[in-house]
Design an enzyme around this catalytic site. Structure first.
Site, PDB file in Angstrom:
ATOM      1  N   ASP A  97      91.518  -0.026  78.867  1.00 32.81           N
ATOM      2  CA  ASP A  97      91.503   1.322  79.411  1.00 32.81           C
ATOM      3  C   ASP A  97      92.831   1.964  79.043  1.00 32.81           C
ATOM      4  OD1 ASP A  97      90.698   3.520  81.171  1.00 32.81           O
ATOM      5  OD2 ASP A  97      89.480   2.015  82.188  1.00 32.81           O
ATOM      6  N   ASP A 198      90.699   7.280  79.313  1.00 31.65           N
ATOM      7  CA  ASP A 198      90.525   7.930  80.605  1.00 31.65           C
ATOM      8  C   ASP A 198      90.705   9.451  80.493  1.00 31.65           C
ATOM      9  OD1 ASP A 198      90.310   7.182  83.546  1.00 31.65           O
ATOM     10  OD2 ASP A 198      92.105   8.433  83.601  1.00 31.65           O
ATOM     11  N   GLU A 254      86.420   9.082  77.795  1.00 28.23           N
ATOM     12  CA  GLU A 254      85.819   9.596  79.022  1.00 28.23           C
ATOM     13  C   GLU A 254      86.047  11.097  79.004  1.00 28.23           C
ATOM     14  OE1 GLU A 254      85.933   9.257  83.860  1.00 28.23           O
ATOM     15  OE2 GLU A 254      87.752   9.403  82.698  1.00 28.23           O
ATOM     16  N   HIS A 327      82.631   2.236  87.502  1.00 19.48           N
ATOM     17  CA  HIS A 327      83.448   2.066  88.717  1.00 19.48           C
ATOM     18  C   HIS A 327      83.637   3.372  89.497  1.00 19.48           C
ATOM     19  CE1 HIS A 327      86.114   3.778  85.825  1.00 19.48           C
ATOM     20  NE2 HIS A 327      87.032   3.964  86.742  1.00 19.48           N
ATOM     21  N   ASP A 328      83.194   4.497  88.935  1.00 19.32           N
ATOM     22  CA  ASP A 328      83.317   5.788  89.618  1.00 19.32           C
ATOM     23  C   ASP A 328      81.986   6.285  90.172  1.00 19.32           C
ATOM     24  OD1 ASP A 328      86.028   6.040  88.939  1.00 19.32           O
ATOM     25  OD2 ASP A 328      85.550   7.012  87.021  1.00 19.32           O
TER      26      ASP A 328
HETATM   27  C1  GLC Z   1      88.900   8.510  85.475  1.00 21.09           C
HETATM   28  C2  GLC Z   1      88.724   7.126  86.037  1.00 21.09           C
HETATM   29  C3  GLC Z   1      88.846   7.183  87.535  1.00 21.09           C
HETATM   30  C4  GLC Z   1      90.205   7.706  87.866  1.00 21.09           C
HETATM   31  C5  GLC Z   1      90.498   9.039  87.176  1.00 21.09           C
HETATM   32  C6  GLC Z   1      91.967   9.348  87.190  1.00 21.09           C
HETATM   33  O1  GLC Z   1      87.880   9.357  85.861  1.00 21.09           O
HETATM   34  O2  GLC Z   1      87.532   6.567  85.616  1.00 21.09           O
HETATM   35  O3  GLC Z   1      88.619   5.948  88.144  1.00 21.09           O
HETATM   36  O4  GLC Z   1      90.334   7.867  89.242  1.00 21.09           O
HETATM   37  O5  GLC Z   1      90.131   9.034  85.828  1.00 21.09           O
HETATM   38  O6  GLC Z   1      92.661   8.461  86.365  1.00 21.09           O
END
Ligand code: GLC
Ligand code: CA
Length: 552
Positions: A97, A198, A254, A327-328
């Site tokens: 990540d 991320d 992401e 995980h979100d």
């Molecule tokens: C992304 C991650 C999440 C995190 C956010 C801030 O969306 O997947 O878990 O809280 O970024 O880093």
């Protein structure tokens, strides 16, 4: 350009909740190493490892204070190296990540940056003066409140799109970009196999940081001013030239707020930026008046419309990533399927078929292969996630939602639904830890656990294993063109995949009803996989999924 990521299946590990090797209640790297044989058996090709870097854990590792150290809770760099080597021995690649839209406020760059306006690191972050005695603009942070935090050392505000302990980096500063590229190079030289980036769509902010649409006096969602900003593609192309293109690695961005049009640039098959992106249209489908918080069920026709458009609009030009959860997100079977014991296994398998037969690279989130369900937490004290806790406070304290309603929404949507410990067996704490787990284990672990699933040849685990194996066997599954069918059907998700003279017909019943479905009538072909051993002519049984291969 090597494209092994096209026929790979990726398994996401959230290390905190995967396996605890030393009894402190927190999952760790040695815990992962101990379970690599399990993942090898499942047949996955790649692990996406959620952040394992040093972090004060305001957001469970997504707030990084040192990119080149391992979080103490998770072990040491030696543990990491051993995990990487053991994974590679089994033919499993490791994707890290990469959290570089922001750092922790405890990162040395930020510690320096906040000291004075002329500190060499000042411009690594985004600092602004107050406007009319208030925050510089009306942007709201993802985890509640303003996106600006006042810092009295220099009487200025810094920008944080997430928590106040996650200050945004200033990507317009070439020194910031170079630091990030150097750090990435360091990890690539160590032999890792790629990056999941991320919120990478947020690194280029709109010049002037203009106000966003919001009711008078309220904070607004800043995505329109930070997502897919003016320089994001330029910065990713620079990253690609300087780092990514020099290694045999894969990348997935992401991409909050990404449209299909934008995805054609991020994930173009010409390889100038990233290999694929995570889009949020289908997981954001039930969002509304209270942001993501709701107990609305996912409607099938709009869901199909979204996923089908991603399939058809990227065809031949860019590559899709495929996911139901991570995980979100809440657990796939609880959200898109049916976690009632009568339908849990059937619907989990159906969802797996529906996703894994689409075009793109499928992602499995830890425990999805067991049909793990939402946490079932009843009290706010069960929750650990900063987003959930802040939202509960904001909505309930302001009186916008009553406590019971908010608890109901959390039960459906909270990120902690996905973060309960991995269920390994039916012993204490599901075999996750010998200590006290940092977050409660789901009470259903005696029924849903890996040990049990491994022994049962009809389990969800073995079904996923079969799906993964099929991807290796049929080029049609990887490369076939996607063709939606039955688009107006409210209960069935169906499509075809076509390559040369081969055709795959996929039909999935998303309901517990028995429904009529003519797509297999009078067709002879080879059944590649199904969650039922017996079919009924012209009918799909509750949550039935079928995949038929025909050759012309
Ligand atoms: C992304 C991650 C999440 C995190 C956010 C801030 O969306 O997947 O878990 O809280 O970024 O880093
Ligand atoms: Ca531990």
């Amino acid at each position: 350009m090597k494209t092994w990521w096209k026929n790979s299946v990726i398994y996401q590990i959230y290390p905190r909740s995967f396996a605890d090797s030393n009894g402190d209640g927190i999952g760790d790297l040695n815990g992962i190493t101990e379970h690599l044989d399990y993942l090898e058996k499942l047949g996955i090709d790649v692990i996406w490892l959620s952040p394992v870097y040093q972090s004060p854990n305001d957001d469970n590792g997504y707030d990084i204070s040192d990119y080149q150290e391992i979080m103490r809770d998770f072990g040491t760099m030696e543990d990491f190296d051993r995990m990487l080597a053991e994974a590679h021995k089994r033919g499993i690649r490791i994707v890290m990540d990469l959290v570089v839209n922001h750092t922790s406020d405890e990162h040395k760059w930020f510690v320096e940056s906040r000291k004075s306006t002329d500190n060499p690191y000042r411009d690594y972050y985004i600092w602004r003066d107050a406007k009319n005695g208030k925050e510089p603009n009306n942007w709201g942070a993802s985890f509640g409140g303003s996106a600006w935090e006042y810092d009295d050392t220099t009487d200025m505000y810094y920008l944080h799109c997430f928590s106040r302990k996650q200050p945004d980096l200033n990507w317009d500063n070439p020194m910031v970009r170079q630091e990030v590229f150097d750090m990435m190079t360091w990890w690539c030289d160590k032999g890792i196999d790629g990056f999941r980036m991320d919120v990478i769509s947020m690194i280029s902010k709109k010049p002037g940081l203009p106000d966003v649409q919001a009711p008078e006096g309220a904070y607004g969602d800043c995505c329109s001013a930070v997502c897919n900003g003016p320089h994001v593609h330029e910065y990713l192309q620079e990253m690609n030239r300087k780092v990514l293109s020099r290694y045999d690695i894969m990348t997935v961005g992401e991409a909050a707020g990404v449209t299909r049009q934008e995805a054609l640039k991020y994930a173009s098959l010409d390889g100038k930026e990233l290999n694929m992106v995570f889009q949020f249209e289908h997981t954001g489908i039930t969002a509304g008046e209270y942001g993501k918080w709701t107990d609305k069920k996912v409607p099938l026709i709009p869901l199909k419309k979204i996923l089908n458009s991603w399939q058809t609009e990227l065809e031949g030009k860019a590559w899709n990533s495929l996911y139901w959860d991570n995980h979100d997100q809440p657990r796939a079977v609880s959200r898109f399927g049916n976690d009632d014991p009568a339908y849990r296994e059937l619907s989990a398998k159906m969802l797996a078929v529906c996703l894994h037969m689409m075009k793109g690279t499928p992602y499995i989130y830890q425990g999805e292969e067991l049909g793990m369900t939402n946490a079932g937490f009843e009290r706010i004290s069960d929750y650990r996630d900063i987003e959930s806790l802040n939202a509960y406070r904001d909505y309930v304290e302001s009186g916008r939602l009553d406590a019971d309603t908010m608890l109901r929404y959390l039960k459906e949507i909270s990120r902690d639904n996905a973060r309960t410990p991995m269920q390994w067996n039916d012993r204490e704490n599901a075999g996750f830890t010998t200590g006290t787990p940092w977050i409660a284990v789901n009470a259903n672990y005696p029924v849903i656990n890996a040990e049990k699933a491994l022994k049962d040849s009809d389990s969800i685990f073995h079904f996923y294993r079969k799906l993964i194996a099929l991807r290796k066997q049929y080029e049609l599954i990887v490369e076939g063109r996607f063709q939606p069918i039955l688009e107006d059907d409210e209960k069935i998700y169906a499509y075809e995949r076509i390559l040369g003279n081969e055709k795959l017909t996929v039909a999935c019943n998303f309901t517990k009803d028995t429904v009529t479905c003519g797509v297999f009538t009078d067709v002879t072909g080879e059944e590649l996989i199904s969650n039922y051993t017996e079919h009924r002519e012209g009918i799909l049984q509750p949550y039935e999924a079928r995949v038929l291969l025909t050759v012309h």
